[in-house]
Motif scaffolding. Structure first.
Motif, PDB file in Angstrom:
ATOM      1  N   ARG A  42       0.732  -1.281   0.030  1.00 48.25           N
ATOM      2  CA  ARG A  42       0.023   0.029  -0.163  1.00 48.25           C
ATOM      3  C   ARG A  42       0.790   1.362  -0.025  1.00 48.25           C
ATOM      4  O   ARG A  42       0.625   2.189  -0.532  1.00 48.25           O
ATOM      5  CB  ARG A  42      -0.941   0.137   0.961  1.00 48.25           C
ATOM      6  N   ARG A  43       1.879   1.245   0.919  1.00 48.46           N
ATOM      7  CA  ARG A  43       2.661   2.567   0.756  1.00 48.46           C
ATOM      8  C   ARG A  43       3.618   2.704  -0.333  1.00 48.46           C
ATOM      9  O   ARG A  43       3.642   3.929  -0.810  1.00 48.46           O
ATOM     10  CB  ARG A  43       3.576   2.336   2.151  1.00 48.46           C
ATOM     11  N   ALA A  44       3.984   1.803  -0.970  1.00 48.24           N
ATOM     12  CA  ALA A  44       4.623   1.788  -2.380  1.00 48.24           C
ATOM     13  C   ALA A  44       3.959   2.357  -3.309  1.00 48.24           C
ATOM     14  O   ALA A  44       4.359   3.074  -4.112  1.00 48.24           O
ATOM     15  CB  ALA A  44       5.222   0.226  -2.596  1.00 48.24           C
ATOM     16  N   HIS A  45       2.580   1.627  -3.206  1.00 40.35           N
ATOM     17  CA  HIS A  45       1.785   2.369  -4.332  1.00 40.35           C
ATOM     18  C   HIS A  45       1.108   3.742  -4.219  1.00 40.35           C
ATOM     19  O   HIS A  45       1.430   4.490  -5.144  1.00 40.35           O
ATOM     20  CB  HIS A  45       0.236   1.388  -4.347  1.00 40.35           C
ATOM     21  N   LEU A  46       1.167   4.208  -2.821  1.00 40.46           N
ATOM     22  CA  LEU A  46       1.033   5.714  -2.610  1.00 40.46           C
ATOM     23  C   LEU A  46       1.829   6.464  -2.943  1.00 40.46           C
ATOM     24  O   LEU A  46       1.862   7.675  -3.623  1.00 40.46           O
ATOM     25  CB  LEU A  46       0.605   5.887  -1.150  1.00 40.46           C
ATOM     26  N   GLY A  47       3.319   5.899  -2.788  1.00 38.11           N
ATOM     27  CA  GLY A  47       4.452   6.631  -3.183  1.00 38.11           C
ATOM     28  C   GLY A  47       4.622   6.985  -4.673  1.00 38.11           C
ATOM     29  O   GLY A  47       4.838   7.900  -5.102  1.00 38.11           O
ATOM     30  N   GLU A  48       4.163   5.857  -5.442  1.00 38.49           N
ATOM     31  CA  GLU A  48       4.104   5.833  -6.748  1.00 38.49           C
ATOM     32  C   GLU A  48       3.109   7.050  -7.258  1.00 38.49           C
ATOM     33  O   GLU A  48       3.005   7.936  -8.215  1.00 38.49           O
ATOM     34  CB  GLU A  48       3.644   4.650  -7.462  1.00 38.49           C
ATOM     35  N   LEU A  49       1.731   6.912  -6.866  1.00 46.47           N
ATOM     36  CA  LEU A  49       0.751   7.893  -7.017  1.00 46.47           C
ATOM     37  C   LEU A  49       1.356   9.495  -6.985  1.00 46.47           C
ATOM     38  O   LEU A  49       0.976  10.288  -7.505  1.00 46.47           O
ATOM     39  CB  LEU A  49      -0.614   7.545  -6.245  1.00 46.47           C
TER      40      LEU A  49
END
Length: 492
Positions: A42-49
């Motif tokens: 989740r955190r990796a995806h939020l970072g990419e967003l």
């Protein structure tokens, strides 16, 4: 629900806590590893967003600069890039919701972390007695009861005021019909408890809803883990024709199915459907309409009073009490306490709920337990207070005291109240906070306890105040609620 940030920083502590709660080490480690992996995804995806959003903003500014500079080719190139990023963000937001749900679903079934002073053990055999009261009354009352004290159902049926057979005709097993002075005695007990808690203990009386939604049940931890212990309802409407015609339509659509397509099978289906259509409209469940749950305890309604709210610190603690019916399926108690009214699908209970700040909750737990104990002291019912072990404690509790009342008919102590401190476990599920500064908030701490179970108090009064002739003496503190009556006897 636990704080994922805390779990991330203290994975070994959570594993140890789960092992204390009778999880195997392998199960605990796997569950914690799964939580951390879901959080990392989740955190990796939020970072990419976030990177994409920053690039979109920068590209939008660059488009303006290119247009002012007259570079239309660059502007068009940047617009295409922004459109591509916009599409990615839209899809990414849907993915974010999926990842959030996966993490929250995993967190929702992890129990609370026990306090350090909770005794470690697998079940009730590891519980520890904290204190007791009234042991001298047990021996003192024995001569008045005779050689073999009766159980409450023996007394109630002999008085003609407790009817299990007629209750079974109405509703099935685990229901009771009380009549006459026994019904009044149960009402008197509830009224006495409410008066005590509101006039002397500082609780505010509430009449809450008995039907609540999924969110309320989730907030206090009954859902999703304990759905089988609950009774669910659904709003209904007349219209059996709608359901049956849908069945006819579905049958027609599957004519090519090898079973339905057989003439005899299809004719049989149509015969049943037409028979249903000929009947009078009846109540049928509309699955698309929202279900509601019958509360297993007023804890659900009372605790959720602060749901999705920010309470000023100066208003804490909030203390609520309610006398309500409670409804439990008792799914895990097959074969236990089948005689009498000790374990019922429907029963009355006076509930105590406190909402506090983080620093006050431990002291409030001791106070709440003493308030519940005072009920039994006023009724002069012997009891003992037990600190529950980690394996016997409820899902949402950090520490629990069970108050067990003496029942002469069983020659045993039985639970009549359970008082728990939950920390911020429930408030995270409810998003209930208090304000600590101008822009600072923290999750409230919640506590709940029985003050006490009215039906079990009735049982305890009947068994402790029974006389050898089968009559039941009314405790002095209840006589004003009973119109001055001193004894319940069989009508002659």
């Amino acid at each position: 629900m636990l704080d994922i940030k805390w779990i991330r920083e203290n994975p070994k502590t959570l594993v140890q806590a789960l092992v204390k709660r009778s999880w195997s080490a392998e199960e605990a480690e796997a569950a914690v590893d799964d939580l951390i992996l879901k959080d990392e995804a989740r955190r990796a995806h939020l970072g990419e967003l976030q990177v994409k959003q920053e690039r979109r903003n920068a590209a939008s500014r660059e488009i303006g600069n290119a247009m002012r500079a007259g570079d239309s080719a660059l502007a068009e190139q940047l617009k295409a890039e922004v459109a591509e990023i916009k599409s990615f963000i839209q899809n990414g937001e849907a993915r974010e919701r999926e990842l959030d749900k996966a993490l929250n679903d995993a967190l929702a079934v992890i129990p609370n972390v026990p306090l350090d002073d909770v005794p470690v053990g697998a079940d009730e055999h590891a519980n520890v007695e904290k204190r007791s009261w009234g042991r001298e009354l047990i021996a003192a009352r024995q001569p008045r009861m005779g050689n073999k004290p009766k159980e409450h159902f023996e007394l109630g049926e002999a008085l003609g005021l407790m009817d299990f057979e007629r209750a079974a005709k109405l509703s099935g097993s685990r229901f009771t019909v009380l009549k006459g002075q026994l019904a009044r005695l149960e009402r008197a007990l509830g009224q006495f408890m409410l008066d005590l808690h509101t006039t002397e203990h500082g609780y505010q009386e509430v009449q809450p809803p008995l039907l609540v939604n999924d969110a309320a049940m989730f907030g206090t931890g009954q859902l999703p883990k304990f759905a089988e212990d609950l009774f669910a309802t659904s709003r209904t409407s007349s219209g059996v024709e709608k359901v049956v015609r849908a069945l006819l339509s579905a049958t027609a659509r599957v004519q090519t199915n090898s079973e339905i397509a057989q003439p005899d099978s299809r004719a049989a289906v149509e015969k049943v459907v037409e028979a249903l259509l000929s009947q009078q409209p009846q109540q049928v469940i509309e699955p698309e309409r929202q279900r509601l749950w019958l509360i297993p305890t007023a804890e659900v309604s009372l605790t959720n009073l602060v749901r999705e709210e920010i309470t000023p610190l100066e208003k804490l603690p909030l203390r609520y009490t309610a006398l309500t019916p409670c409804f439990r399926s008792e799914a895990g108690s097959a074969g236990r306490d089948t005689r009498g009214m000790l374990r019922q699908h429907q029963f009355y209970k006076v509930e105590l709920v406190s909402i506090t700040d983080a620093e006050a909750s431990i002291a409030e737990h001791e106070r709440m337990t003493e308030c519940a104990e005072e009920v039994l002291k006023r009724l002069e019912l012997p009891f003992r207070t037990m600190t529950l072990s980690t394996g016997d404690m409820g899902f949402g509790a950090r520490k629990t005291y069970d108050i067990e009342v003496w029942l002469p008919g069983q020659n045993a102590y039985r639970e009549i109240s359970s008082c728990s401190v939950c920390g911020d476990f429930q408030s995270r599920r409810m998003d209930a906070r208090y304000r600590t500064g101008e822009k600072q908030t923290r999750f409230v701490h919640t506590l709940n306890g029985s003050g006490v179970a009215v039906g079990r108090a009735l049982i305890a009064v009947m068994e402790n105040y029974q006389n050898e002739d089968g009559s039941v003496t009314i405790p002095e503190v209840l006589r004003p609620y009973m119109g001055g009556l001193e004894k319940i006897e069989r009508a002659k």
